[in-house]
Every structure is written in C-alpha cells, then in structure tokens.
Motif scaffolding. Sequence first.
Motif, PDB file in Angstrom:
ATOM      1  N   ASP A  66       0.812  -1.217   0.000  1.00 30.47           N
ATOM      2  CA  ASP A  66       0.000   0.000   0.000  1.00 30.47           C
ATOM      3  C   ASP A  66       0.852   1.276   0.000  1.00 30.47           C
ATOM      4  O   ASP A  66       0.327   2.369  -0.008  1.00 30.47           O
ATOM      5  CB  ASP A  66      -0.971   0.013   1.179  1.00 30.47           C
ATOM      6  CG  ASP A  66      -0.277  -0.060   2.533  1.00 30.47           C
ATOM      7  OD1 ASP A  66       0.959   0.085   2.614  1.00 30.47           O
ATOM      8  OD2 ASP A  66      -0.995  -0.276   3.531  1.00 30.47           O
ATOM      9  N   CYS A  68       2.527   2.591   2.346  1.00 30.84           N
ATOM     10  CA  CYS A  68       2.464   3.355   3.588  1.00 30.84           C
ATOM     11  C   CYS A  68       3.776   3.268   4.368  1.00 30.84           C
ATOM     12  O   CYS A  68       4.039   4.105   5.216  1.00 30.84           O
ATOM     13  CB  CYS A  68       1.286   2.880   4.444  1.00 30.84           C
ATOM     14  SG  CYS A  68      -0.304   3.233   3.680  1.00 30.84           S
ATOM     15  N   CYS A 105      -3.158   4.777   4.324  1.00 29.07           N
ATOM     16  CA  CYS A 105      -2.491   5.999   4.781  1.00 29.07           C
ATOM     17  C   CYS A 105      -2.907   7.132   3.834  1.00 29.07           C
ATOM     18  O   CYS A 105      -3.687   6.921   2.910  1.00 29.07           O
ATOM     19  CB  CYS A 105      -0.968   5.823   4.810  1.00 29.07           C
ATOM     20  SG  CYS A 105      -0.216   5.407   3.226  1.00 29.07           S
ATOM     21  N   GLN A 109       1.426  10.563   1.806  1.00 35.00           N
ATOM     22  CA  GLN A 109       2.403   9.576   2.274  1.00 35.00           C
ATOM     23  C   GLN A 109       2.727   8.572   1.176  1.00 35.00           C
ATOM     24  O   GLN A 109       3.891   8.219   0.959  1.00 35.00           O
ATOM     25  CB  GLN A 109       1.866   8.870   3.513  1.00 35.00           C
ATOM     26  CG  GLN A 109       2.879   7.976   4.178  1.00 35.00           C
ATOM     27  CD  GLN A 109       2.362   7.408   5.491  1.00 35.00           C
ATOM     28  OE1 GLN A 109       1.322   7.808   6.015  1.00 35.00           O
ATOM     29  NE2 GLN A 109       3.090   6.455   6.037  1.00 35.00           N
ATOM     30  N   LYS A 110       1.712   8.099   0.450  1.00 40.49           N
ATOM     31  CA  LYS A 110       1.930   7.154  -0.642  1.00 40.49           C
ATOM     32  C   LYS A 110       2.823   7.759  -1.721  1.00 40.49           C
ATOM     33  O   LYS A 110       3.783   7.136  -2.173  1.00 40.49           O
ATOM     34  CB  LYS A 110       0.591   6.752  -1.276  1.00 40.49           C
ATOM     35  CG  LYS A 110      -0.257   5.843  -0.434  1.00 40.49           C
ATOM     36  CD  LYS A 110      -1.573   5.579  -1.139  1.00 40.49           C
ATOM     37  CE  LYS A 110      -2.481   4.732  -0.295  1.00 40.49           C
ATOM     38  NZ  LYS A 110      -2.021   3.367  -0.156  1.00 40.49           N
TER      39      LYS A 110
END
Length: 164
Positions: A66, A68, A105, A109-110
């Motif tokens: 993901d 994160c 998240c 952030q990604k």
Amino acid sequence: TCTAAALAITGAVGVAADGNSVSSKLQVHIPQTLNKPGGYEHREALFGVPPYGGSLQQNLYYAASDLCDPAVDTRSGYPIRPKDKDGNMEPWPSPYILMVDRGGCTFVQKVRNAQRSGAAGVIIADNTCLCSAGDSCHSDPGTDCETREPIMADDGSGADISIP
C-alpha cells in the motif's frame, strides 16, 4: 496479473469556453484486454508538480504493497520481471510510474514514498464507486459506495513532493 504499459500524462490547466475549469488530460496506453470503452475517469492530486504543457512517458508498475511504509520494495509488484543472480526479482528500472491501491495511509504519504523509491509519477487506483453511479459501477465485494468523491489534498506535509 498486470502487464507493463507505457504511460503518457499530458497536463494543461485552463478555462473552457463554457466557463468551467479544465484540469488535465490523462492518456494511458494499456493492453487491449484492459481497454474500457469511454476510458477511465481520473482526478489530479492537489499537491505535487504536474508536467503542465509537457508529458511523462515511463513504464507502469503496480506496487504489491500500500506504500504506507517508507521502505518501498522495488523488487515486488507487477509485472513479473526477470530474476537477478540471487534469485530476487529485478527492481523497477527508474524512472517509472507506480500504480498503488487507495487506502491504509494518506495520499501524500503514498506519493512521497513512491517518489523516494524513484517513481516519476503515481496513479492511485480506487476500488470504491460513488453511490451516485448506481448500477453502472460495482465496488469490490465488502466495500460500500462513497457518498462523495475523494479529494487527493495535501495533508499539510506535501511541500517536498515534486512528482505528479
């Protein structure tokens, strides 16, 4: 399984003749088996620096995580790549466009983690339909529809992001 695709993003900001804002044009070259009549809807993030008046063409990879965690595993994901002498999948050759699933998240952030791993751009895939779409869209099983469209806004920490 996913297949590599060449991605071209052409961005332009302006005002249409009817007075409505025009944000961008997204053109993605994908395998014929993934072609969708009428194309795919998209929205730009409210952070990062899109290539206004230019384009971005790189291979597209799908992240298996993901994104994160700041320690992005560039040797995972799709498409499957050749293995090195140690038996590990080759890393994504930089620069690249990275596709990642929504959730887990913030968008910022990604994208920050993708940028730090060598990505030239990010596409965030959403598996949730808007409730207003009715029967024309089907969310993943166990996922409720969204009452309003998500906004990929800066969470206040996105000043260091320079990729679209």
